[in-house]
Scaffold this motif. Sequence first.
Motif, PDB file in Angstrom:
ATOM      1  N   GLU A  12      65.689  25.535 -13.788  1.00  0.00           N
ATOM      2  CA  GLU A  12      66.559  25.008 -12.741  1.00  0.00           C
ATOM      3  C   GLU A  12      67.823  24.438 -13.358  1.00  0.00           C
ATOM      4  O   GLU A  12      68.108  24.603 -14.532  1.00  0.00           O
ATOM      5  CB  GLU A  12      65.780  23.959 -11.950  1.00  0.00           C
ATOM      6  CG  GLU A  12      64.533  24.557 -11.286  1.00  0.00           C
ATOM      7  CD  GLU A  12      63.720  23.497 -10.591  1.00  0.00           C
ATOM      8  OE1 GLU A  12      64.301  22.730  -9.812  1.00  0.00           O
ATOM      9  OE2 GLU A  12      62.516  23.425 -10.823  1.00  0.00           O
ATOM     10  N   ALA A  13      68.595  23.685 -12.539  1.00  0.00           N
ATOM     11  CA  ALA A  13      69.864  23.136 -12.995  1.00  0.00           C
ATOM     12  C   ALA A  13      69.677  22.368 -14.285  1.00  0.00           C
ATOM     13  O   ALA A  13      68.736  21.621 -14.443  1.00  0.00           O
ATOM     14  CB  ALA A  13      70.437  22.212 -11.919  1.00  0.00           C
ATOM     15  N   GLY A  14      70.650  22.532 -15.176  1.00  0.00           N
ATOM     16  CA  GLY A  14      70.583  21.854 -16.465  1.00  0.00           C
ATOM     17  C   GLY A  14      70.013  22.743 -17.546  1.00  0.00           C
ATOM     18  O   GLY A  14      70.033  22.401 -18.709  1.00  0.00           O
ATOM     19  N   SER A  16      70.037  26.967 -18.292  1.00  0.00           N
ATOM     20  CA  SER A  16      70.385  28.279 -17.768  1.00  0.00           C
ATOM     21  C   SER A  16      69.249  29.263 -17.961  1.00  0.00           C
ATOM     22  O   SER A  16      68.381  29.083 -18.796  1.00  0.00           O
ATOM     23  CB  SER A  16      71.653  28.789 -18.477  1.00  0.00           C
ATOM     24  OG  SER A  16      71.383  28.983 -19.845  1.00  0.00           O
ATOM     25  N   GLU A  90      76.679  16.724 -13.498  1.00  0.00           N
ATOM     26  CA  GLU A  90      76.732  17.800 -12.510  1.00  0.00           C
ATOM     27  C   GLU A  90      75.418  18.579 -12.424  1.00  0.00           C
ATOM     28  O   GLU A  90      75.307  19.501 -11.622  1.00  0.00           O
ATOM     29  CB  GLU A  90      77.869  18.768 -12.866  1.00  0.00           C
ATOM     30  CG  GLU A  90      79.231  18.092 -12.969  1.00  0.00           C
ATOM     31  CD  GLU A  90      80.288  19.019 -13.551  1.00  0.00           C
ATOM     32  OE1 GLU A  90      80.005  20.236 -13.662  1.00  0.00           O
ATOM     33  OE2 GLU A  90      81.382  18.522 -13.890  1.00  0.00           O
ATOM     34  N   ASN A  91      74.430  18.238 -13.233  1.00  0.00           N
ATOM     35  CA  ASN A  91      73.174  18.988 -13.268  1.00  0.00           C
ATOM     36  C   ASN A  91      71.984  18.043 -13.151  1.00  0.00           C
ATOM     37  O   ASN A  91      71.992  16.950 -13.705  1.00  0.00           O
ATOM     38  CB  ASN A  91      73.062  19.777 -14.578  1.00  0.00           C
ATOM     39  CG  ASN A  91      74.091  20.885 -14.677  1.00  0.00           C
ATOM     40  OD1 ASN A  91      73.908  21.968 -14.142  1.00  0.00           O
ATOM     41  ND2 ASN A  91      75.201  20.609 -15.360  1.00  0.00           N
ATOM     42  N   ASP A  92      70.983  18.496 -12.455  1.00  0.00           N
ATOM     43  CA  ASP A  92      69.775  17.684 -12.272  1.00  0.00           C
ATOM     44  C   ASP A  92      68.843  17.914 -13.464  1.00  0.00           C
ATOM     45  O   ASP A  92      67.796  18.543 -13.347  1.00  0.00           O
ATOM     46  CB  ASP A  92      69.083  18.063 -10.957  1.00  0.00           C
ATOM     47  CG  ASP A  92      67.930  17.136 -10.631  1.00  0.00           C
ATOM     48  OD1 ASP A  92      67.969  15.963 -11.062  1.00  0.00           O
ATOM     49  OD2 ASP A  92      66.971  17.586  -9.963  1.00  0.00           O
ATOM     50  N   VAL A  93      69.242  17.399 -14.611  1.00  0.00           N
ATOM     51  CA  VAL A  93      68.502  17.632 -15.851  1.00  0.00           C
ATOM     52  C   VAL A  93      67.172  16.885 -15.828  1.00  0.00           C
ATOM     53  O   VAL A  93      67.073  15.774 -15.307  1.00  0.00           O
ATOM     54  CB  VAL A  93      69.349  17.169 -17.058  1.00  0.00           C
ATOM     55  CG1 VAL A  93      68.570  17.324 -18.355  1.00  0.00           C
ATOM     56  CG2 VAL A  93      70.651  17.956 -17.113  1.00  0.00           C
ATOM     57  N   ILE A 313      74.709  18.878 -22.547  1.00  0.00           N
ATOM     58  CA  ILE A 313      74.682  20.263 -22.088  1.00  0.00           C
ATOM     59  C   ILE A 313      75.509  21.113 -23.056  1.00  0.00           C
ATOM     60  O   ILE A 313      76.643  20.765 -23.384  1.00  0.00           O
ATOM     61  CB  ILE A 313      75.259  20.404 -20.665  1.00  0.00           C
ATOM     62  CG1 ILE A 313      74.490  19.541 -19.668  1.00  0.00           C
ATOM     63  CG2 ILE A 313      75.250  21.872 -20.226  1.00  0.00           C
ATOM     64  CD1 ILE A 313      73.106  20.013 -19.347  1.00  0.00           C
ATOM     65  N   GLY A 328      74.930  26.027 -21.129  1.00  0.00           N
ATOM     66  CA  GLY A 328      74.370  25.521 -19.889  1.00  0.00           C
ATOM     67  C   GLY A 328      73.000  24.893 -20.040  1.00  0.00           C
ATOM     68  O   GLY A 328      72.496  24.282 -19.096  1.00  0.00           O
ATOM     69  N   GLU A 329      72.390  25.022 -21.213  1.00  0.00           N
ATOM     70  CA  GLU A 329      71.069  24.435 -21.405  1.00  0.00           C
ATOM     71  C   GLU A 329      71.177  22.979 -21.857  1.00  0.00           C
ATOM     72  O   GLU A 329      72.103  22.591 -22.577  1.00  0.00           O
ATOM     73  CB  GLU A 329      70.265  25.246 -22.422  1.00  0.00           C
ATOM     74  CG  GLU A 329      69.884  26.621 -21.882  1.00  0.00           C
ATOM     75  CD  GLU A 329      69.121  27.460 -22.886  1.00  0.00           C
ATOM     76  OE1 GLU A 329      68.575  28.498 -22.450  1.00  0.00           O
ATOM     77  OE2 GLU A 329      69.085  27.121 -24.084  1.00  0.00           O
ATOM     78  N   ALA A 330      70.210  22.185 -21.417  1.00  0.00           N
ATOM     79  CA  ALA A 330      70.189  20.757 -21.728  1.00  0.00           C
ATOM     80  C   ALA A 330      69.511  20.520 -23.071  1.00  0.00           C
ATOM     81  O   ALA A 330      68.552  21.209 -23.418  1.00  0.00           O
ATOM     82  CB  ALA A 330      69.463  19.988 -20.624  1.00  0.00           C
TER      83      ALA A 330
END
Length: 422
Positions: A12-14, A16, A90-93, A313, A328-330
């Motif tokens: 998901e978000a956080g 890619s 900006e991402n729900d990490v 990120i 894009g990966e946390a």
Amino acid sequence: MLDETTTTTAPEAGASAVGAGPELPPVRHWPALDLDGVDFDPVLAGLMEEGPVTRVKLPNGSGWAWLLTRYDDVRAVTNDPRFSRKLVVENDVTRLAPHFIPVDGAVGFEDPPDHTRLRRSVAPAFTTRGVERLRDRAREMLDELVEGVLRDGPPADLTERLLGPFPLAVVCELMGVPAEDRPRMHEWTNLILSSAQGADRSQRAKEEMCAYFAEAMRRRRSAGGGDGEDVIGLLSAAVEAGEITESESVGLSLLIQIGGEAVTNNTGNMLFILLTRPDLMERLRADPAGRGRAIEELLRYIPHRSAVGLSRIALEDVTVAGARIRAGEAVYVSYLAANRDPDVFPDPERLDFDRAPNPHVAFGHGPHYCVGAMLARLESELLVDALADRFPGLRLAVPAEEVRFRRGALIRGPESMPVEWG
């Protein structure tokens, strides 16, 4: 402790979407553990054994994140502009806290050049000169607290009487918060840093603290600005000069105030070690000149927090320790793990007051290195001096296993510290 998660959908978000190839390590659940004492987090220990780069899923947020635990990798990533803090907003990490809601001006979520601009506005308060300006006043405040404890006699709860009030008084002095408002600051900070009363209560406390600082700075500006020394004055002047916005000044105030009280938990962890290792306390009493070095080793060793802090990120594909981290990966780094890297700290599980060199990363590394590191060291030094020199025979008043540690806290530490002396 390390339960494998099977992922059948894209992250998901956080994080890619990437192919679930065999080269990817499994995603491990990292639960929020309420740990007593200063034992190392067993989940983190297991992750370190799996390798320098693993993947984790924390209790809140979405998806998974990379975790780096080796000293050199932690330092490299935290100083690498290809990893962004700003994008985390900006991402729900995936994260530990349920109530992650950043505020404008939260310097921890900015990248250069904005990060540099924001830190510059308060830098004079945290220089060697700025911190030393506080030394005599801090010692006076601590002496007053110590006299009260000695006057009342044992037993006493050192968290309630010293470890809580002293760092609060110092950071409020630094901020320019008057004495009558300090109890409210302490209550708000505890609520913000804990999920024990729910995410809504934490958010409300954050809003109340922000409103307080916004009004305090409006009053300061209407009175002609700051004196250039306390943080409220520095930020008021920076807003008037157009260097930062009003909302940024409030966000900075919030983070500095909260961070200042982290000393309560860190010194509490240090004291817990010293009271359960009388040989170490006796060494500090006998060797005042060695206390600075001992504090550095305690800083390396103690559990500064629960799980991990803030993620980053990746802005582009980056290879770290053989793992391909995609744009894009946390990514999380663990300073706790880095401080136990045996390649840097021989026999890392041993407390060694003679350890040298001791290049620990207890205060972080890179652009986000803790702005209050010198102040935290000053407070720790003054507290250790007071406890070693003014409380003969200081000891726990209860068995070590009965010392209560905070529940649901982002920063780990003792909730109470009952002691006797004499």
